[in-house]
Design a protein around this motif. Structure first.
Motif, PDB file in Angstrom:
ATOM      1  N   PHE A 141      -2.918  -9.303  -4.005  1.00 43.17           N
ATOM      2  CA  PHE A 141      -4.152  -9.340  -3.225  1.00 43.17           C
ATOM      3  C   PHE A 141      -3.890  -9.063  -1.748  1.00 43.17           C
ATOM      4  O   PHE A 141      -4.641  -8.331  -1.091  1.00 43.17           O
ATOM      5  CB  PHE A 141      -4.830 -10.707  -3.378  1.00 43.17           C
ATOM      6  N   GLU A 142      -2.835  -9.668  -1.209  1.00 45.81           N
ATOM      7  CA  GLU A 142      -2.562  -9.510   0.217  1.00 45.81           C
ATOM      8  C   GLU A 142      -2.094  -8.093   0.554  1.00 45.81           C
ATOM      9  O   GLU A 142      -2.416  -7.557   1.625  1.00 45.81           O
ATOM     10  CB  GLU A 142      -1.516 -10.537   0.673  1.00 45.81           C
ATOM     11  N   ILE A 143      -1.323  -7.481  -0.340  1.00 51.57           N
ATOM     12  CA  ILE A 143      -0.941  -6.083  -0.129  1.00 51.57           C
ATOM     13  C   ILE A 143      -2.196  -5.209  -0.066  1.00 51.57           C
ATOM     14  O   ILE A 143      -2.333  -4.332   0.809  1.00 51.57           O
ATOM     15  CB  ILE A 143      -0.009  -5.609  -1.253  1.00 51.57           C
ATOM     16  N   MET A 144      -3.123  -5.453  -0.980  1.00 53.81           N
ATOM     17  CA  MET A 144      -4.376  -4.699  -0.957  1.00 53.81           C
ATOM     18  C   MET A 144      -5.170  -4.960   0.312  1.00 53.81           C
ATOM     19  O   MET A 144      -5.775  -4.047   0.881  1.00 53.81           O
ATOM     20  CB  MET A 144      -5.223  -5.054  -2.184  1.00 53.81           C
ATOM     21  N   LEU A 145      -5.172  -6.204   0.787  1.00 56.61           N
ATOM     22  CA  LEU A 145      -5.933  -6.547   1.978  1.00 56.61           C
ATOM     23  C   LEU A 145      -5.414  -5.791   3.188  1.00 56.61           C
ATOM     24  O   LEU A 145      -6.199  -5.234   3.976  1.00 56.61           O
ATOM     25  CB  LEU A 145      -5.866  -8.064   2.225  1.00 56.61           C
ATOM     26  N   VAL A 146      -4.094  -5.760   3.371  1.00 58.77           N
ATOM     27  CA  VAL A 146      -3.515  -5.060   4.521  1.00 58.77           C
ATOM     28  C   VAL A 146      -3.888  -3.582   4.485  1.00 58.77           C
ATOM     29  O   VAL A 146      -4.338  -3.006   5.484  1.00 58.77           O
ATOM     30  CB  VAL A 146      -1.980  -5.235   4.531  1.00 58.77           C
ATOM     31  N   ALA A 147      -3.695  -2.953   3.332  1.00 62.57           N
ATOM     32  CA  ALA A 147      -4.024  -1.533   3.222  1.00 62.57           C
ATOM     33  C   ALA A 147      -5.525  -1.296   3.355  1.00 62.57           C
ATOM     34  O   ALA A 147      -5.962  -0.301   3.959  1.00 62.57           O
ATOM     35  CB  ALA A 147      -3.521  -0.995   1.883  1.00 62.57           C
ATOM     36  N   SER A 165     -13.948  -5.928  10.025  1.00 64.42           N
ATOM     37  CA  SER A 165     -13.682  -7.300  10.460  1.00 64.42           C
ATOM     38  C   SER A 165     -14.361  -8.305   9.533  1.00 64.42           C
ATOM     39  O   SER A 165     -13.774  -9.335   9.175  1.00 64.42           O
ATOM     40  CB  SER A 165     -14.162  -7.497  11.900  1.00 64.42           C
ATOM     41  N   THR A 166     -15.588  -8.003   9.132  1.00 60.70           N
ATOM     42  CA  THR A 166     -16.283  -8.874   8.179  1.00 60.70           C
ATOM     43  C   THR A 166     -15.514  -8.958   6.867  1.00 60.70           C
ATOM     44  O   THR A 166     -15.325 -10.044   6.302  1.00 60.70           O
ATOM     45  CB  THR A 166     -17.703  -8.337   7.912  1.00 60.70           C
ATOM     46  N   TYR A 167     -15.059  -7.819   6.395  1.00 58.51           N
ATOM     47  CA  TYR A 167     -14.297  -7.767   5.150  1.00 58.51           C
ATOM     48  C   TYR A 167     -13.026  -8.604   5.254  1.00 58.51           C
ATOM     49  O   TYR A 167     -12.682  -9.358   4.336  1.00 58.51           O
ATOM     50  CB  TYR A 167     -13.970  -6.310   4.834  1.00 58.51           C
ATOM     51  N   VAL A 168     -12.315  -8.471   6.374  1.00 63.99           N
ATOM     52  CA  VAL A 168     -11.058  -9.200   6.549  1.00 63.99           C
ATOM     53  C   VAL A 168     -11.303 -10.700   6.648  1.00 63.99           C
ATOM     54  O   VAL A 168     -10.567 -11.507   6.072  1.00 63.99           O
ATOM     55  CB  VAL A 168     -10.304  -8.681   7.786  1.00 63.99           C
ATOM     56  N   ILE A 169     -12.340 -11.113   7.368  1.00 66.82           N
ATOM     57  CA  ILE A 169     -12.638 -12.542   7.513  1.00 66.82           C
ATOM     58  C   ILE A 169     -12.924 -13.162   6.142  1.00 66.82           C
ATOM     59  O   ILE A 169     -12.394 -14.227   5.799  1.00 66.82           O
ATOM     60  CB  ILE A 169     -13.822 -12.745   8.473  1.00 66.82           C
ATOM     61  N   ILE A 170     -13.763 -12.498   5.351  1.00 70.47           N
ATOM     62  CA  ILE A 170     -14.072 -12.999   4.016  1.00 70.47           C
ATOM     63  C   ILE A 170     -12.813 -13.028   3.153  1.00 70.47           C
ATOM     64  O   ILE A 170     -12.548 -14.001   2.423  1.00 70.47           O
ATOM     65  CB  ILE A 170     -15.156 -12.138   3.355  1.00 70.47           C
TER      66      ILE A 170
END
Length: 549
Positions: A141-147, A165-170
Motif C-alpha cells: 500500500f505504501e509503495i503505491m501511495l508514494v508513486a 494533497s487530499t488523496y495523501v491525507i486520506i
C-alpha cells in the motif's frame, strides 16, 4: 515455479533503479525497457496463474526465513488472476501514455519522473496481490501511495496539488489505522503471517477478533472507496492526466477490494459484520449511481459510477458463499478492465475536443465513429447488457443473493437491478449528449484548453498583464480546435487534435478487446473463479502451501 513468485515485484523495482540512473536521456530506450518489463510481468503473471490453477498455491519465503520471521509471498488462483488482469491493464495504459506524450515531458526535469513512478506503482500493486502477511500488504500500500502522489500531481498545477494533497491525507490516515490494526493483531496472535493468523485468530476472544476485523475493513474500505468512505475519490481522480486517472480508477480501488476478499475469507470466516457490509454495499450502489446521474462532466460521471459498482463487489464479499465470492472475483476482473477503458476513452475525447464537459460536446458519432465504438462497447458492458461480462458477474451475484434468501440479500438483489438500470441510463445520457446529438454551437470550431501549471486560482490578481495575456493555453480562453496547447507538464506540450495519436487508439482498442475476451471466455472464466472461491473458503490449501502441513 515457486522461484517466479517474487519477480512481478522485483522486476519493476530493478528497472526503476536503471531508469533513475539514466535520467531523462535516451527516450526511445526508456520507452523500450518500460514496455519490455511490463510485458515480462504480464507473461510471469499468466504463468503463475496457470501454475496455481494446476498445482495449487505457490509460496516462497524470501531469504529462506520461515514464518513469522521471513517475508512470505503467495500466488494462488485469486492472486494469479489479479496479477494477470492488472499487468495487462498497466501495459496498455503505458502504451496509451506514450502516445499522449506524457513521458516526453521528462526531458526538462532533473530526472525522468513518469516512467520510474509508474513502474514503482506496478511493483506496489504486485506486492499487494502477492503479500503473505499483513506487514507486506501494508508495504505494498505504501509503495503505491508514494508513486500515486507523484503521478497525481505530475505537472504541479494548483488543482492537481490540491487534489493530490487530499488523496495523501486520506491515505495517510488509513495507513496509520492499518499500522494500529497490525500492532494489535501481533499483540493478540504473535504473528502477522496470513496462514498462521488463519489458525490462531480462532482462539482469540470474539470481541477482540471483531474489533480487528472492523479496523481492517475500515482501512480497506477507504482504499476501495466504499461509501461512506469514498468522498475523496470524485475530486481526486478526475484532475490527473488521462492515463493516470485510468489506471487509478480501474486498478487501485480494486486493491482494497482484493484485500477485503483475502482477509474476510482467510482470517475471518463466518464473519459477524456481514450485515454491515451489505448495508455499505447497498449505500455505495445507491449514492454512487445517483451522484453519476447528477454529473455533467464525463470524468466525474465515471468516478461516481466507480463508487457505485464497488458496491457489487462488496455485495459478493458480504454474502461469503462460493457463488457470491466467485461472482465478486469475476466482477473485479471485469470492472478493472472496463473502467480503465472508459477513462481512456474520456482521455481521447479530451485530447480531441479539449473538454469532457458533456454540455459542450456533441456529434462525435458522426465526426469520430471509431471513438464512438470505443466508448459504446465498454459502456454497455458496464451497464451489464447480456451477454457481456458485466452481465455474467452481476448474474452470478444476484443468483447468490436469491439463494441466500435473507432480507439484506433480497434488498441487494433489488439494489443491483436498479443500479444496473440507472447505469444504463447514465451511459445513454453520455451517448446522447456527446455522440448522438448535433454538436452545440462552437463545439466543432473551438476546444477548451486543459489546465496549465501557470494557472493559479489561489489569487485574485486581475491586473492589466493578466487581462492582456494572449489567447492560448493557460489563458483560460478557447483556442481553435487542432491548435497546439500546453498541458503544463514540465514545459512540454500536448496537442488538441482531430487526428488522435495511433498508440492511444491502439491501446484503447486493445482494452476494449480485453473486456470482450471475458465474454468470449465466459465459461472458463466462471469455472476458474468458482475454483478460486472454493480455494479461498477452504483455506486449507493456502495454509498448507505456506506452512507445509
Amino acid at each position: 515455479m515457486n522461484a517466479l513468485v517474487p519477480l512481478p515485484v522485483l522486476l519493476p523495482l530493478c528497472v526503476t533503479g536503471l531508469k533513475l540512473a539514466i535520467g531523462p536521456r535516451l527516450h526511445r530506450f526508456q520507452r523500450f525497457i518500460s514496455i519490455a518489463v511490463l510485458g515480462a510481468v504480464l507473461v510471469l503473471s499468466v504463468l503463475l496463474m496457470v501454475a496455481a490453477d494446476r498445482h495449487g498455491p505457490l509460496s516462497v519465503h524470501l531469504g529462506d526465513f520461515a514464518p513469522p520471521v521471513g517475508i512470505t509471498l503467495v500466488a494462488d488462483r485469486l492472486a494469479g488472476l489479479m496479477l494477470t488482469v492488472s499487468s495487462a491493464v498497466t501495459l496498455l495504459v503505458l502504451v496509451y501514455s506514450l502516445g499522449q506524450g506524457m513521458a516526453d515531458r521528462d526531458d526538462q526535469a532533473p530526472v525522468g519522473v513518469f516512467h520510474p513512478a509508474y513502474l514503482i506503482l506496478v511493483a506496489g500493486v504486485s506486492c499487494t496481490f502477492l503479500a503473505g502477511d499483513l506487514v507486506n500488504l501494508y508495504v505494498g500500500f505504501e509503495i503505491m501511495l508514494v508513486a500515486s502522489f507523484v503521478l497525481l500531481t505530475i505537472g504541479g498545477t494548483a488543482t492537481r496539488i490540491r487534489a493530490g494533497s487530499t488523496y495523501v491525507i486520506i491515505s495517510l490516515f488509513s495507513s496509520v489505522l492499518f499500522l494500529v490494526a497490525i500492532a494489535m493483531t501481533y499483540a493478540v496472535a504473535g504473528t502477522v503471517n496470513f496462514a498462521q493468523l488463519a489458525q490462531r485468530l480462532q482462539e482469540v476472544p470474539l470481541g477482540v477478533r471483531t474489533l480487528l476485523e472492523a479496523m481492517l475493513l475500515t482501512v480497506f474500505a477507504i482504499k476501495a472507496a466504499v461509501f461512506p468512505l469514498a468522498a475523496w475519490l470524485p475530486d481526486s481522480y478526475p484532475t490527473a492526466p488521462a492515463p493516470v486517472t485510468a489506471v487509478f480508477a480501474g486498478l487501485l480501488t480494486k486493491v482494497g477490494v482484493y484485500s477485503m476478499l483475502r482477509t474476510q475469507t482467510l482470517l475471518f470466516p463466518g464473519h459477524r459484520l456481514g450485515d454491515l457490509l451489505m448495508l455499505a454495499a447497498l449505500a455505495s450502489m445507491a449514492v454512487g449511481i445517483l451522484g453519476a446521474v447528477a454529473q455533467t462532466d464525463l470524468k466525474r460521471v465515471l468516478s461516481f459510477t466507480l463508487i457505485s459498482h464497488i458496491g457489487y463487489m462488496v455485495f459478493g464479499i458480504a454474502l461469503a458463499g462460493r457463488g457470491s465470492i466467485g461472482g465478486a472475483i469475476v466482477y473485479v476482473a471485469h470492472h478493472i478492465t472496463v473502467q480503465t477503458t472508459l477513462f481512456l476513452v474520456a482521455g481521447l475525447i479530451e485530447r480531441r475536443d479539449g473538454t469532457t464537459e458533456l454540455t459542450r460536446l456533441g456529434g462525435l458519432a458522426r465526426t469520430a465513429p471509431l471513438l464512438a465504438v470505443l466508448f459504446f462497447v465498454p459502456a454497455v458492458n458496464l451497464a451489464g447488457i447480456p451477454p457481456l461480462s458485466g452481465f455474467i458477474g452481476k448474474l452470478g451475484l444476484m443468483r447468490a443473493g436469491v439463494a441466500d434468501g435473507g432480507g439484506w440479500a433480497w434488498a441487494l438483489v433489488a439494489g443491483s437491478a436498479a443500479t444496473s438500470l440507472l447505469t444504463l441510463y447514465v451511459m445513454a445520457k453520455v451517448w446522447n449528449l456527446a455522440f448522438w446529438r448535433d454538436a452545440p454551437p462552437g463545439a466543432e470550431e473551438e476546444g477548451v484548453v486543459l489546465e496549465s501549471a501557470e494557472d493559479d486560482d489561489t489569487g485574485d490578481d486581475t491586473g492589466d498583464d493578466e487581462k492582456e495575456r494572449p489567447t492560448g493555453f493557460g489563458s483560460g480562453l478557447p483556442v481553435p480546435a487542432g491548435a497546439v496547447v500546453s498541458a503544463g507538464f514540465l514545459g512540454q506540450s500536448i496537442t488538441t487534435t482531430k487526428h488522435l495519436p495511433w498508440p492511444m487508439l491502439v491501446a484503447t482498442g486493445a482494452a476494449v478487446a480485453l473486456g470482450l475476451s471475458y465474454t468470449v471466455l465466459g465459461g472458463p472464466l466462471t469455472t476458474f473463479t468458482q475454483a478460486a472461491a472454493t480455494e479461498l473458503l477452504a483455506r486449507t490449501p493456502y495454509i498448507e502451501a505456506v506452512l507445509g502441513r
